[in-house]
Write a protein that holds these residues in place. Structure first.
Motif, PDB file in Angstrom:
ATOM      1  N   VAL A   7       0.831  -1.205   0.000  1.00  0.00           N
ATOM      2  CA  VAL A   7       0.000   0.000   0.000  1.00  0.00           C
ATOM      3  C   VAL A   7       0.864   1.253   0.000  1.00  0.00           C
ATOM      4  CG1 VAL A   7      -1.725   1.321   1.302  1.00  0.00           C
ATOM      5  CG2 VAL A   7      -1.952  -1.166   1.081  1.00  0.00           C
ATOM      6  N   GLU A   8       1.937   1.245   0.785  1.00  0.00           N
ATOM      7  CA  GLU A   8       2.836   2.404   0.829  1.00  0.00           C
ATOM      8  C   GLU A   8       3.477   2.650  -0.530  1.00  0.00           C
ATOM      9  OE1 GLU A   8       3.616   1.329   5.470  1.00  0.00           O
ATOM     10  OE2 GLU A   8       5.176   0.897   3.994  1.00  0.00           O
ATOM     11  N   ASP A   9       3.934   1.579  -1.179  1.00  0.00           N
ATOM     12  CA  ASP A   9       4.508   1.733  -2.519  1.00  0.00           C
ATOM     13  C   ASP A   9       3.468   2.249  -3.503  1.00  0.00           C
ATOM     14  OD1 ASP A   9       7.236   1.396  -3.210  1.00  0.00           O
ATOM     15  OD2 ASP A   9       7.174  -0.713  -2.670  1.00  0.00           O
ATOM     16  N   MET A  10       2.232   1.773  -3.376  1.00  0.00           N
ATOM     17  CA  MET A  10       1.174   2.244  -4.273  1.00  0.00           C
ATOM     18  C   MET A  10       0.820   3.702  -3.998  1.00  0.00           C
ATOM     19  SD  MET A  10       0.580   0.151  -6.542  1.00  0.00           S
ATOM     20  CE  MET A  10       0.471  -1.567  -7.064  1.00  0.00           C
ATOM     21  N   MET A  11       0.896   4.119  -2.751  1.00  0.00           N
ATOM     22  CA  MET A  11       0.684   5.537  -2.434  1.00  0.00           C
ATOM     23  C   MET A  11       1.708   6.405  -3.148  1.00  0.00           C
ATOM     24  SD  MET A  11      -1.849   6.630  -0.552  1.00  0.00           S
ATOM     25  CE  MET A  11      -1.177   8.176   0.099  1.00  0.00           C
ATOM     26  N   LEU A  12       2.972   5.971  -3.121  1.00  0.00           N
ATOM     27  CA  LEU A  12       4.037   6.756  -3.753  1.00  0.00           C
ATOM     28  C   LEU A  12       3.934   6.752  -5.280  1.00  0.00           C
ATOM     29  CD1 LEU A  12       7.075   5.687  -1.542  1.00  0.00           C
ATOM     30  CD2 LEU A  12       5.920   7.913  -1.562  1.00  0.00           C
ATOM     31  N   ARG A  13       3.188   5.780  -5.828  1.00  0.00           N
ATOM     32  CA  ARG A  13       3.044   5.681  -7.286  1.00  0.00           C
ATOM     33  C   ARG A  13       1.746   6.292  -7.806  1.00  0.00           C
ATOM     34  NH1 ARG A  13       6.582   2.977  -5.351  1.00  0.00           N
ATOM     35  NH2 ARG A  13       8.381   2.138  -6.468  1.00  0.00           N
ATOM     36  N   THR A  14       0.872   6.674  -6.878  1.00  0.00           N
ATOM     37  CA  THR A  14      -0.398   7.275  -7.288  1.00  0.00           C
ATOM     38  C   THR A  14      -0.599   8.683  -6.755  1.00  0.00           C
ATOM     39  OG1 THR A  14      -1.539   6.243  -5.399  1.00  0.00           O
ATOM     40  CG2 THR A  14      -1.554   5.028  -7.497  1.00  0.00           C
ATOM     41  N   GLN A  15       0.204   9.084  -5.772  1.00  0.00           N
ATOM     42  CA  GLN A  15       0.050  10.402  -5.145  1.00  0.00           C
ATOM     43  C   GLN A  15       1.412  11.071  -4.968  1.00  0.00           C
ATOM     44  OE1 GLN A  15      -2.924  11.689  -4.654  1.00  0.00           O
ATOM     45  NE2 GLN A  15      -3.943   9.767  -5.243  1.00  0.00           N
ATOM     46  N   PRO A  16       1.455  12.406  -4.958  1.00  0.00           N
ATOM     47  CA  PRO A  16       2.705  13.113  -4.687  1.00  0.00           C
ATOM     48  C   PRO A  16       3.222  12.785  -3.290  1.00  0.00           C
ATOM     49  CG  PRO A  16       1.037  14.614  -5.564  1.00  0.00           C
ATOM     50  CD  PRO A  16       0.333  13.323  -5.234  1.00  0.00           C
ATOM     51  N   PRO A  17       4.524  12.928  -3.052  1.00  0.00           N
ATOM     52  CA  PRO A  17       5.090  12.593  -1.744  1.00  0.00           C
ATOM     53  C   PRO A  17       4.484  13.399  -0.597  1.00  0.00           C
ATOM     54  CG  PRO A  17       6.729  13.675  -3.150  1.00  0.00           C
ATOM     55  CD  PRO A  17       5.577  13.323  -4.012  1.00  0.00           C
ATOM     56  N   GLU A  18       4.009  14.620  -0.886  1.00  0.00           N
ATOM     57  CA  GLU A  18       3.402  15.422   0.183  1.00  0.00           C
ATOM     58  C   GLU A  18       2.126  14.757   0.706  1.00  0.00           C
ATOM     59  OE1 GLU A  18       3.519  17.234  -3.236  1.00  0.00           O
ATOM     60  OE2 GLU A  18       5.594  16.783  -2.704  1.00  0.00           O
ATOM     61  N   VAL A  19       1.391  14.096  -0.185  1.00  0.00           N
ATOM     62  CA  VAL A  19       0.173  13.404   0.242  1.00  0.00           C
ATOM     63  C   VAL A  19       0.547  12.185   1.083  1.00  0.00           C
ATOM     64  CG1 VAL A  19      -1.890  12.169  -0.534  1.00  0.00           C
ATOM     65  CG2 VAL A  19      -1.136  14.228  -1.744  1.00  0.00           C
ATOM     66  N   TYR A  20       1.598  11.491   0.680  1.00  0.00           N
ATOM     67  CA  TYR A  20       2.099  10.353   1.475  1.00  0.00           C
ATOM     68  C   TYR A  20       2.445  10.826   2.882  1.00  0.00           C
ATOM     69  CZ  TYR A  20       5.088   6.353   2.773  1.00  0.00           C
ATOM     70  OH  TYR A  20       5.648   5.270   3.410  1.00  0.00           O
ATOM     71  N   ASP A  21       3.171  11.949   2.976  1.00  0.00           N
ATOM     72  CA  ASP A  21       3.579  12.469   4.284  1.00  0.00           C
ATOM     73  C   ASP A  21       2.360  12.842   5.131  1.00  0.00           C
ATOM     74  OD1 ASP A  21       6.179  12.218   3.384  1.00  0.00           O
ATOM     75  OD2 ASP A  21       6.385  14.328   2.851  1.00  0.00           O
ATOM     76  N   ALA A  22       1.372  13.467   4.493  1.00  0.00           N
ATOM     77  CA  ALA A  22       0.175  13.887   5.227  1.00  0.00           C
ATOM     78  C   ALA A  22      -0.642  12.678   5.682  1.00  0.00           C
ATOM     79  CB  ALA A  22      -0.679  14.805   4.354  1.00  0.00           C
ATOM     80  N   TRP A  23      -0.605  11.604   4.891  1.00  0.00           N
ATOM     81  CA  TRP A  23      -1.270  10.357   5.290  1.00  0.00           C
ATOM     82  C   TRP A  23      -0.570   9.745   6.502  1.00  0.00           C
ATOM     83  CZ3 TRP A  23       0.911   5.317   3.358  1.00  0.00           C
ATOM     84  CH2 TRP A  23       0.177   4.222   3.837  1.00  0.00           C
ATOM     85  N   VAL A  24       0.760   9.695   6.451  1.00  0.00           N
ATOM     86  CA  VAL A  24       1.533   9.091   7.534  1.00  0.00           C
ATOM     87  C   VAL A  24       1.347   9.849   8.840  1.00  0.00           C
ATOM     88  CG1 VAL A  24       3.905   8.685   8.322  1.00  0.00           C
ATOM     89  CG2 VAL A  24       3.226   7.983   6.020  1.00  0.00           C
ATOM     90  N   SER A  25       1.163  11.162   8.760  1.00  0.00           N
ATOM     91  CA  SER A  25       0.969  11.978   9.965  1.00  0.00           C
ATOM     92  C   SER A  25      -0.505  12.107  10.346  1.00  0.00           C
ATOM     93  CB  SER A  25       1.553  13.373   9.759  1.00  0.00           C
ATOM     94  OG  SER A  25       0.819  14.069   8.766  1.00  0.00           O
ATOM     95  N   ASN A  26      -1.397  11.571   9.507  1.00  0.00           N
ATOM     96  CA  ASN A  26      -2.844  11.601   9.686  1.00  0.00           C
ATOM     97  C   ASN A  26      -3.450  12.982   9.481  1.00  0.00           C
ATOM     98  OD1 ASN A  26      -5.461  10.613  11.966  1.00  0.00           O
ATOM     99  ND2 ASN A  26      -5.055   9.785   9.948  1.00  0.00           N
ATOM    100  N   GLU A  27      -2.688  13.879   8.847  1.00  0.00           N
ATOM    101  CA  GLU A  27      -3.299  15.135   8.397  1.00  0.00           C
ATOM    102  C   GLU A  27      -4.325  14.825   7.312  1.00  0.00           C
ATOM    103  OE1 GLU A  27      -0.339  18.243   7.495  1.00  0.00           O
ATOM    104  OE2 GLU A  27       1.061  16.991   8.643  1.00  0.00           O
ATOM    105  N   VAL A  28      -4.032  13.821   6.497  1.00  0.00           N
ATOM    106  CA  VAL A  28      -5.024  13.247   5.582  1.00  0.00           C
ATOM    107  C   VAL A  28      -5.529  11.971   6.237  1.00  0.00           C
ATOM    108  CG1 VAL A  28      -5.360  12.097   3.355  1.00  0.00           C
ATOM    109  CG2 VAL A  28      -4.026  14.214   3.476  1.00  0.00           C
ATOM    110  N   PRO A  29      -6.822  11.850   6.488  1.00  0.00           N
ATOM    111  CA  PRO A  29      -7.329  10.671   7.195  1.00  0.00           C
ATOM    112  C   PRO A  29      -7.148   9.392   6.398  1.00  0.00           C
ATOM    113  CG  PRO A  29      -9.143  12.020   6.370  1.00  0.00           C
ATOM    114  CD  PRO A  29      -7.890  12.821   6.165  1.00  0.00           C
TER     115      PRO A  29
END
Length: 422
Positions: A198-220
């Motif tokens: 899932v993490e690899d797919m996040m990096l392949r479908t979304q910009p890294p800033e979205v990945y970071d916001a997901w990891v910090s739960n700024e993006v639910p």
């Protein structure tokens, strides 16, 4: 290891740099052969600097470093296996910011340098952000393993894009082959291999800033973009035609056993996605590059997100400041520190200035090329999340998902578990 030198080399170093020798203690997780390698590297630093250097390894590092810091008896340097703990300790005032210019050096000398700066930049006790550590030794997770002979027999070529990988997967099914072996079993940790997908797919479908916001739960967790990444994994793992044993076998197959299907005759699967450590579970005597090989888990051509790499690494941070600690951080910026471990094996580095001929094998060199070609590097997301999520509901949620539960429902359950921790 205790290193006290009175050689002419050490005396010259003392005269030209530090005015006096200091005691320096390094604390990390490495034991056995890895400890011996670290001690050889630190011995070179001791000889060059004149400092008295000792290393202590422990399999209880995460607990002990907090106890030591709270007691005022922290080592000078702590080597963190996960940046999340370092971030927590920086916020509590237990880490010392690295010297000015270190971030610039990392940006210029590490591939995807800004990623490495971001991963080691934390808020201190006053809320101000500083660079608190430097990564030295990295692991790569964005890898797909295969048996070259099987690919050659079927005329398959290494896919360069995610579109090509999906087309190859379909071609294998048409040819009567099973494309993938996937196993999530890991005892109490069952489910974690799916989080890497899932993490690899996040990096392949979304910009890294979205990945970071997901990891910090700024993006639910149940944001539609995360749900879509889970379904990207499901497109592989929940298709009976794609997976050895069918989708129902994914959650019950131990991750250590799952790559073995590559080596069966006839092969039970043609590809296996797993990190750089997985050859430890290949059949005894398997030669990487000949009997088994790997390629980069590719990015989508049509999404223009570069070449992201998912992985992990160890962060060297100052937990008890003295001049020697700052000098050691400078020392591990030198190519020689990296090359010594490269020669010993089990070491990858984003340092662009190393002599890659020093790697212990062609396979290690090829794997490191993936790291050097990365445009973005991100740390394993589940390792950065609160333990109850990253080592809890995320794992179990992925097991439920591979069992047929809806991705949105799973993601909502994970988010609710995160909310309960706040």
């Amino acid at each position: 290891m205790k290193k006290t030198l009175t050689s002419s080399v050490a005396i010259a170093a003392l005269c030209s740099s530090a005015a006096f020798a200091e005691d320096l203690t390094v604390f990390g997780t490495w034991l056995g052969e890895e400890q011996a390698t670290v001690e050889r590297i630190l011995a070179v630093f001791a000889e060059q600097s004149g400092h008295n250097v000792s290393y202590v390894g422990s399999d209880s590092f995460e607990q002990q470093i907090v106890v030591d810091a709270e007691a005022g008896s922290a080592p000078n340097i702590a080597v963190f296996p996960q940046p999340g703990l370092a971030s927590d300790m920086a916020a509590r005032g237990f880490l010392t910011p690295l010297r000015d210019g270190t971030a610039d050096w990392i940006r210029e000398n590490y591939a995807a340098g800004q990623s490495w700066v971001d991963l080691a930049t934390y808020a201190g006790p006053d809320g101000a952000e500083d660079l608190y550590g430097m990564f030295f030794r990295v692991d790569v997770k964005s890898l797909v393993w295969y048996v070259p002979e099987n690919f050659e027999d079927m005329g398959y070529e290494i896919p360069q894009t995610m579109e090509e990988l999906k087309a190859l997967t379909d071609q294998m099914v048409e040819d009567g082959e099973t494309p993938w072996c996937i196993g999530l079993g890991s005892g109490a940790a069952t489910g974690w291999p799916a989080t890497d997908w899932v993490e690899d797919m996040m990096l392949r479908t979304q910009p890294p800033e979205v990945y970071d916001a997901w990891v910090s739960n700024e993006v639910p967790f149940n944001d539609e973009r995360i749900v879509a990444a889970i379904d990207e994994f499901g497109a592989f793992a929940r298709n009976d035609d794609y997976v050895a044993g069918g989708a129902g076998a994914v959650a019950t197959t131990d991750f250590r056993d799952s790559p073995k299907g590559l080596f069966d005759t006839p092969a039970q699967c043609m590809m296996h996605k797993q990190a750089s450590f997985i050859p430890a579970f290949f059949p005894e005597g398997t030669e990487i590059g000949l009997d088994a090989d790997f390629f980069y888990f590719p990015a989508y051509e049509n999404k223009d997100l570069g070449a992201p790499v998912l992985g992990a690494g160890t962060l060297w941070a100052i937990t008890n400041e003295n001049e020697a600690a700052h000098e050691l951080i400078e020392f591990i910026q030198s190519p020689v520190a990296h090359e010594m471990w490269m020669e010993a094996g089990g070491f990858l580095t984003p340092h662009k200035g190393v002599d890659t001929s020093k790697f212990s094998s062609d396979a290690a060199r090829k794997m490191n090329d993936i790291l050097l070609e990365a445009t973005t590097f991100r740390f394993d997301g589940s390792d950065l999340m609160p333990g109850g999520v990253g080592a809890g509901s995320f794992w179990t949620g992925m097991v439920d998902y591979t069992g047929g539960k809806d991705a949105g429902e799973v993601a909502t359950g994970i988010q609710e578990s995160w909310d309960a921790l706040k």
